[in-house]
Enzyme design. Structure first.
Site, PDB file in Angstrom:
ATOM      1  N   CYS A 368      15.630  23.957 -34.121  1.00 27.90           N
ATOM      2  CA  CYS A 368      16.813  24.376 -34.776  1.00 27.90           C
ATOM      3  C   CYS A 368      17.417  25.771 -33.869  1.00 27.90           C
ATOM      4  O   CYS A 368      18.089  26.521 -34.430  1.00 27.90           O
ATOM      5  CB  CYS A 368      16.757  24.963 -36.166  1.00 27.90           C
ATOM      6  SG  CYS A 368      16.328  23.546 -37.272  1.00 27.90           S
ATOM      7  N   ALA A 369      17.190  25.973 -32.773  1.00 29.42           N
ATOM      8  CA  ALA A 369      17.663  26.901 -31.923  1.00 29.42           C
ATOM      9  C   ALA A 369      17.811  26.325 -30.343  1.00 29.42           C
ATOM     10  O   ALA A 369      17.338  26.555 -29.427  1.00 29.42           O
ATOM     11  CB  ALA A 369      16.621  28.042 -31.788  1.00 29.42           C
TER      12      ALA A 369
END
Ligand SMILES: Cc1ncc(COP(=O)(O)O)c(C=O)c1O
Length: 456
Positions: A368-369
């Site tokens: 999630c980055a």
């Protein structure tokens, strides 16, 4: 031996492995969620007999619960050095919820843009991008926060940036950010600072510092489920004078009076906690904090970092393995975790084999980055363009990524060594099972995952 392990629940459970049978599972997925402290589990159990609605009930259980809930707030305030005259501790669902609330208020109360770094988790990027508007600042080539770039951008925007948002520590490299130095820069240029402490708070003491200190932190957010308490409760600390307009979430408990036409909002923190709060989760989070401090938070960190160094050094010696951000443990500015790629093997395959064949839980993917992952994998704009086309037309198999192993105080040297042996074997192509990739890019053992029946 590990002096902390006995304090954690569920860390010695058997997990099924390929070929039948089971082994005691190794959990290296602590950066996603941690198992609870036993003291937290006991508190949740005993509070289950007692909890009731807070604030408005006159019954004994309600009064007891209100006291426990407000005590939990005091524990959080003490943990972060918050002076409740200047700042408010708001219980929220978690870090994502906290950051979305700040972004919504930022848009309404301030209206200026938010500076974010390329290192951020999507929870600390998308709310700014799609609500308040953001300016993204790059990192140093080796993936660290770039103070010069932040300062340059703040100067360039000349007062048009109202907030600087950054993580306290990265969930991919574990790099710890210089939050107080960034805060000084932000304040010098008329902006506030928000720290996404989801990864930092479980490991490091955070001191928000008094408001007249140039390096003070205006906002701090974190989640209970990453610090040995259950899901669904988190913390948002912010300046009292920021929450002056309409609250983002409206409903019962947030008002003094409502007439046919008018609403008279109540004081903080109730004004920002409309609806029935997660009393059990918030109390559990405070018990986790108290327990960590009582056991020896700093000593836990020392032990964790020693394991982290062992893991980084070990990974660095395995042929074909590359650690994102390098293998320098950078003590004390790196958390005990490692995200790595194995030459010639998909990250999903490595993670599946670690679980299915060795009973080792890790995480894989882009965590999630995505912008940070793109930076760390040195992908060009053209390569990203091709990837976007593929992924958005259903080609999820093309998604690059890494495998992340993250350590908590209950982990042991033996676990790290077993993990290193497993990665070594996998990197040499030694598999005990066959795997196939599903349409969403995941790998599954041919013949299915090993199972044991567990009743909950
Ligand atoms: C750095 C960071 N920020 C924010 C989050 C989001 O936390 P939550 O899912 O508890 O809201 C995470 C979760 O992995 C994280 O690692």
């Amino acid at each position: 031996m590990n002096r902390w392990r006995e304090h954690f629940a569920g860390v010695d459970l058997p997990v099924p492995v390929a070929g039948g049978g089971s082994v005691v599972g190794i959990n290296f997925d602590n950066a996603a969620s941690t198992p609870p402290l036993k003291r937290v589990r006991e508190a949740v159990n005993s509070f289950s007999d007692l909890y009731s609605s807070v604030h408005r009930g006159t019954g004994y259980k309600s009064r007891f619960s209100t006291e426990a809930y407000e005590h939990a707030r005091e524990v959080v305030a003490r943990f972060l050095g918050v002076n409740e005259k200047d700042q408010v501790v708001i219980f929220v669902k978690g870090t994502t919820d906290a950051l979305n609330r700040i972004a919504a208020e930022q848009l309404r109360q301030d209206g200026r843009k938010v500076l974010v770094t390329e290192m951020e988790h999507h929870a600390d990027l998308l709310p700014w991008r799609h609500r308040s508007g953001h300016v993204m600042v790059g990192l140093t080539p080796d993936g660290h926060i770039d103070l010069d770039a932040i300062e340059h951008t703040l100067r360039e925007f000349d007062g048009a940036i109202g907030l600087v948002a950054l993580c306290g520590a990265s969930n991919i490299t574990g790099f710890v950010s210089p939050v107080h130095e960034v805060a000084e820069l932000a304040h010098r240029h008329g902006a506030r600072v928000s720290v996404d402490a989801a990864q930092l708070a479980p490991h490091h003491r955070i001191d928000v510092l008094p408001p007249d200190d140039p390096g003070h932190l205006d906002f701090v957010s974190f989640s209970g489920h990453k610090m040995y308490a259950p899901y669904g409760a988190g913390v948002l600390v912010g300046p009292r004078d920021f929450f002056v307009g309409l609250p983002e979430v409206m409903g019962g408990g947030a008002i003094d009076m409502v007439t046919w036409e008018d609403t008279y909002w109540t004081d903080l923190p109730d004004r920002e906690e409309a609806g029935s709060p997660n009393v059990v989760g918030s109390v559990a989070l405070s018990v986790a904090i108290d327990t960590l401090l009582g056991l020896g938070f700093e000593a836990m960190l020392e032990d964790e970092l020693a394991l982290g160094r062992r893991m980084l050094e070990g990974l660095g010696k395995i042929r074909g393995v590359g650690v994102l951000g390098g293998t320098d443990s950078g003590r004390p500015t790196r958390l005990a975790l490692a995200s790595f790629v194995v030459e010639g093997l998909d990250h999903g395959l490595v993670a599946a084999a670690l679980s299915h064949e060795w009973g080792i839980a890790v995480r894989h993917g882009c965590f999630c980055a995505h912008p940070y992952m793109i930076h760390l994998l040195h992908m060009s704009k053209d390569e990203v363009g091709v990837l976007v086309d593929e992924v958005t037309t259903g080609g999820r198999k093309a998604m690059p990524g890494a495998v992340r192993a993250s350590i908590a105080p209950y982990n042991t040297e033996e676990e790290v060594d077993r993990f290193l042996e497993a990665v070594n074997r996998i990197a040499r192509g030694e598999f005990k099972a066959g795997y196939s990739q599903t349409a969403d890019g995941e790998y599954e053992p041919k013949g299915g995952w090993a199972r044991i029946e567990i009743a909950i």
